[in-house]
Enzyme design. Structure first.
Site, PDB file in Angstrom:
ATOM      1  N   GLN A 185     -19.309  -1.262   0.933  1.00 28.76           N
ATOM      2  CA  GLN A 185     -18.331  -1.484   2.003  1.00 28.76           C
ATOM      3  C   GLN A 185     -18.919  -1.207   3.378  1.00 28.76           C
ATOM      4  O   GLN A 185     -18.229  -1.212   4.379  1.00 28.76           O
ATOM      5  CB  GLN A 185     -17.105  -0.597   1.762  1.00 28.76           C
ATOM      6  CG  GLN A 185     -16.424  -0.904   0.440  1.00 28.76           C
ATOM      7  CD  GLN A 185     -15.404   0.142   0.022  1.00 28.76           C
ATOM      8  OE1 GLN A 185     -15.222   1.162   0.689  1.00 28.76           O
ATOM      9  NE2 GLN A 185     -14.741  -0.096  -1.095  1.00 28.76           N
ATOM     10  N   HIS A 256     -15.681   3.655   1.221  1.00 30.35           N
ATOM     11  CA  HIS A 256     -14.681   4.459   1.924  1.00 30.35           C
ATOM     12  C   HIS A 256     -15.185   5.005   3.260  1.00 30.35           C
ATOM     13  O   HIS A 256     -15.205   6.202   3.496  1.00 30.35           O
ATOM     14  CB  HIS A 256     -14.171   5.594   1.027  1.00 30.35           C
ATOM     15  CG  HIS A 256     -13.529   5.097  -0.235  1.00 30.35           C
ATOM     16  ND1 HIS A 256     -12.839   5.906  -1.104  1.00 30.35           N
ATOM     17  CD2 HIS A 256     -13.463   3.852  -0.776  1.00 30.35           C
ATOM     18  CE1 HIS A 256     -12.387   5.189  -2.124  1.00 30.35           C
ATOM     19  NE2 HIS A 256     -12.762   3.933  -1.942  1.00 30.35           N
ATOM     20  N   GLU A 349      -0.835   2.982   1.309  1.00 31.30           N
ATOM     21  CA  GLU A 349       0.182   3.622   2.154  1.00 31.30           C
ATOM     22  C   GLU A 349       0.200   3.088   3.574  1.00 31.30           C
ATOM     23  O   GLU A 349      -0.842   2.769   4.148  1.00 31.30           O
ATOM     24  CB  GLU A 349      -0.089   5.137   2.235  1.00 31.30           C
ATOM     25  CG  GLU A 349       0.016   5.848   0.904  1.00 31.30           C
ATOM     26  CD  GLU A 349      -0.165   7.369   1.028  1.00 31.30           C
ATOM     27  OE1 GLU A 349      -0.503   7.848   2.131  1.00 31.30           O
ATOM     28  OE2 GLU A 349       0.033   8.056   0.008  1.00 31.30           O
ATOM     29  N   TYR A 359      -1.687  14.210   4.928  1.00 29.37           N
ATOM     30  CA  TYR A 359      -1.106  13.043   4.269  1.00 29.37           C
ATOM     31  C   TYR A 359      -1.288  13.072   2.752  1.00 29.37           C
ATOM     32  O   TYR A 359      -0.975  12.108   2.057  1.00 29.37           O
ATOM     33  CB  TYR A 359      -1.594  11.755   4.959  1.00 29.37           C
ATOM     34  CG  TYR A 359      -0.909  11.678   6.323  1.00 29.37           C
ATOM     35  CD1 TYR A 359       0.300  11.034   6.483  1.00 29.37           C
ATOM     36  CD2 TYR A 359      -1.405  12.410   7.401  1.00 29.37           C
ATOM     37  CE1 TYR A 359       0.986  11.063   7.687  1.00 29.37           C
ATOM     38  CE2 TYR A 359      -0.731  12.450   8.619  1.00 29.37           C
ATOM     39  CZ  TYR A 359       0.467  11.777   8.748  1.00 29.37           C
ATOM     40  OH  TYR A 359       1.159  11.831   9.934  1.00 29.37           O
ATOM     41  N   TYR A 370      -8.379   4.096 -11.834  1.00 29.94           N
ATOM     42  CA  TYR A 370      -8.537   2.737 -12.349  1.00 29.94           C
ATOM     43  C   TYR A 370      -8.533   2.669 -13.861  1.00 29.94           C
ATOM     44  O   TYR A 370      -8.252   1.646 -14.440  1.00 29.94           O
ATOM     45  CB  TYR A 370      -9.787   2.082 -11.765  1.00 29.94           C
ATOM     46  CG  TYR A 370      -9.454   1.428 -10.447  1.00 29.94           C
ATOM     47  CD1 TYR A 370      -8.694   0.263 -10.432  1.00 29.94           C
ATOM     48  CD2 TYR A 370      -9.838   1.983  -9.244  1.00 29.94           C
ATOM     49  CE1 TYR A 370      -8.342  -0.335  -9.243  1.00 29.94           C
ATOM     50  CE2 TYR A 370      -9.494   1.385  -8.049  1.00 29.94           C
ATOM     51  CZ  TYR A 370      -8.751   0.222  -8.053  1.00 29.94           C
ATOM     52  OH  TYR A 370      -8.399  -0.358  -6.881  1.00 29.94           O
TER      53      TYR A 370
END
Ligand code: HEC
Length: 476
Positions: A185, A256, A349, A359, A370
């Protein structure tokens, strides 16, 4: 024996699907993916993989993990609490491998791979003309408008493009950061202009920074980094690093990174850093990952940041317990910060971001791992914030932007939300902290990485798979 087990296992499912389906005539070591599929899967997933009681395998949507290894595990062990049986008694690993290869190949071939972009779209209130501005920028990630006709666009492989009047210029900006670690990513991620860009010319970039060498790095330890610089004569100049984590927080994970930007009304910069795939670190205030940070434009720390002065806490942290926020936006009227973050399997979210709040990731979540195992049995705990809404199963929520232009008065302050996995653009009407109405605006094209409202009120979308830059212009 094997056949008996098989009948025992499948009988309730046959009843559930009301489809008659003959027990195994495929030989035990059969290695033809299509044949195994027809024998064992077609009754629920459709003879042509179009779906039935089980999901379609032609829509590029893998709710329970898209990596072939995860698909294989879902087949081997089944999916808890759903009617997806485990096949470990019936198919050996090699057979499972061939059926995975077969369904993945069919999915890749399905017509979605070449979707037809409509010329016009209609929504509840307004119609839009759709223009394809580019189809040759592989993974566009972020866009920032200099004015209505001029914007900068990042591309994950490290390129920074200029777009003039809807045309992406062939010549990229030269001398942009050369210490970007690619893969997974990572890459060159978001771009934003200084709120006082007209006076100071600063441009902000975030990327997965690789330690230890120059050039495009493949094996380096990496971490999200934020720099600012200016563009002069087509060159990136005057670069300053305004956020860089300590080397001990760099890791080999290529996932991430978070990294989406937004500014508040006082000109402070907010950016996200995902949990870097170590969930529990999101709760650790001595670490930068799994957080939303707030810094001044020059990288210094605002004195009223919530953890300034707390021993052991990083002072740039604004909120924590954030898994991987890739959408950030500032509410046009209240000036509040909102974010959207990827959940695990389920539990994406939308959050209203407030100073110092937790959070909850991974202490509380609406998602599961998963492989279907539990991350936390809690969806709520005292001292932890609830999302405004959550998406379960995950839509792979990516970017958000508030609509803020007088030309569409009925959309003023509505939130546009993009999805990677479900390949769609949604509009949410928000009143206070409640979503009161939702509308699907566009779907079925590609994974929508970014949604941004331009100064003229047009909506720009950056897509991958297939790669497209689209402009939705309101029609009067
Ligand atoms: C008795 C019905 C049934 C049979 C037989 C069955 N499945 Fe499923 N399968 C399901 C259901 C139900 C789901 C979950 C669908 C949902 O709710 O998203 C599922 C989900 C899946 C998923 C996850 C899809 C995703 O979105 O990630 C995979 C992969 C899968 N099945 C593969 C197979 C294969 C391969 C076979 C044959 C070897 C098979 N299934 C046989 C019912 C079945």
């Amino acid at each position: 024996m094997a056949v008996l087990k098989y009948i025992k296992l499948t009988l309730p499912m046959m009843l559930a699907s009301l489809t008659f389906y003959a027990p195994a005539s495929v030989s035990a070591d059969e290695l033809d993916g299509a044949k195994i599929y027809q024998q064992h899967c077609a009754s629920c997933h459709g003879e042509k993989l179009e779906g039935g009681i089980g999901s379609s395998f032609l829509n590029h949507i893998w709710n329970y993990g898209s990596h072939p290894q995860l698909i294989g595990m879902n087949i081997k062990f089944g999916i808890p609490n759903l009617e997806m049986p485990g096949f470990k008694e019936i198919l050996n690993d090699e057979q499972i491998g061939t059926v995975v290869a077969y369904i993945v190949e069919q999915d890749a071939k399905s017509e979605l791979a070449a979707p037809k972009v409509p010329d016009h779209i209609k929504t509840e209130h307004y119609n839009f003309k759709v223009d394809i501005l580019a189809d040759n920028i592989p993974s566009p990630w972020g866009i920032a408008f200099i004015d209505a006709n001029k914007a900068l666009i990042t591309e994950q492989s490290g390129k920074l493009y200029l777009m003039l009047n809807g045309v992406v210029q062939k010549d990229v900006i030269k001398d942009t950061p050369n210490d970007i670690a690619l893969g997974g990513q990572g890459g060159l991620l978001d771009v934003a202009l200084d709120p006082d860009y007209g006076d100071n010319g600063w441009i902000y970039l975030s990327y997965s920074h690789g330690l230890g060498a120059d050039g495009i790095l493949s094996k380096a330890k990496v971490m999200t980094r934020v720099v600012r610089g200016r563009i002069r004569d087509g060159h990136w100049v005057d670069q300053q690093v305004i956020f860089q984590a300590d080397e001990k927080f760099y890791s080999k994970s290529r996932g991430h990174f978070g990294s989406r930007f937004t500014f508040d009304e006082k000109g402070r910069l907010y950016f996200s850093v995902g949990d870097r795939r170590v969930p529990k670190q999101a709760q650790d205030l001595s670490r930068p990952n799994g957080k939303i940070h707030r810094i001044n434009k020059d990288g210094t720390i605002p004195e009223d940041n919530p953890f300034v002065g707390r021993p052991g806490a990083l002072p740039s942290i604004f909120t924590y317990g954030n898994r991987n926020p890739q959408g950030m936006a500032t509410h046009p009227e209240t000036g509040d910060i909102w974010s959207a973050e990827h959940g695990p399997m389920g539990g994406d979210e939308l959050n209203h971001i407030r100073a110092g709040k937790n959070y909850g990731w991974p202490e509380i979540t609406y998602g599961v791992n998963y492989n279907g195992t539990i991350i936390s049995e809690f969806t709520a705990k005292a001292g932890m914030e609830q999302p405004i809404i959550h998406w379960t199963p995950s839509i792979a929520v990516a970017d958000i932007d508030f609509y803020n232009n007088a030309i569409l008065p009925k959309w003023q302050n509505n939130l546009l939300v993009s999805s990677l996995k479900y390949r769609d653009l949604r509009r949410l009407v928000i009143e206070g902290d409640k979503v009161t109405h939702r509308e699907m605006i566009l779907k079925g094209l590609g994974r929508i990485r970014s949604v941004t409202v331009s100064p003229s009120g047009a909506i720009y979308l950056l897509l991958e798979d297939p790669s497209l830059i689209l402009r939705l212009t309101p029609e009067s």
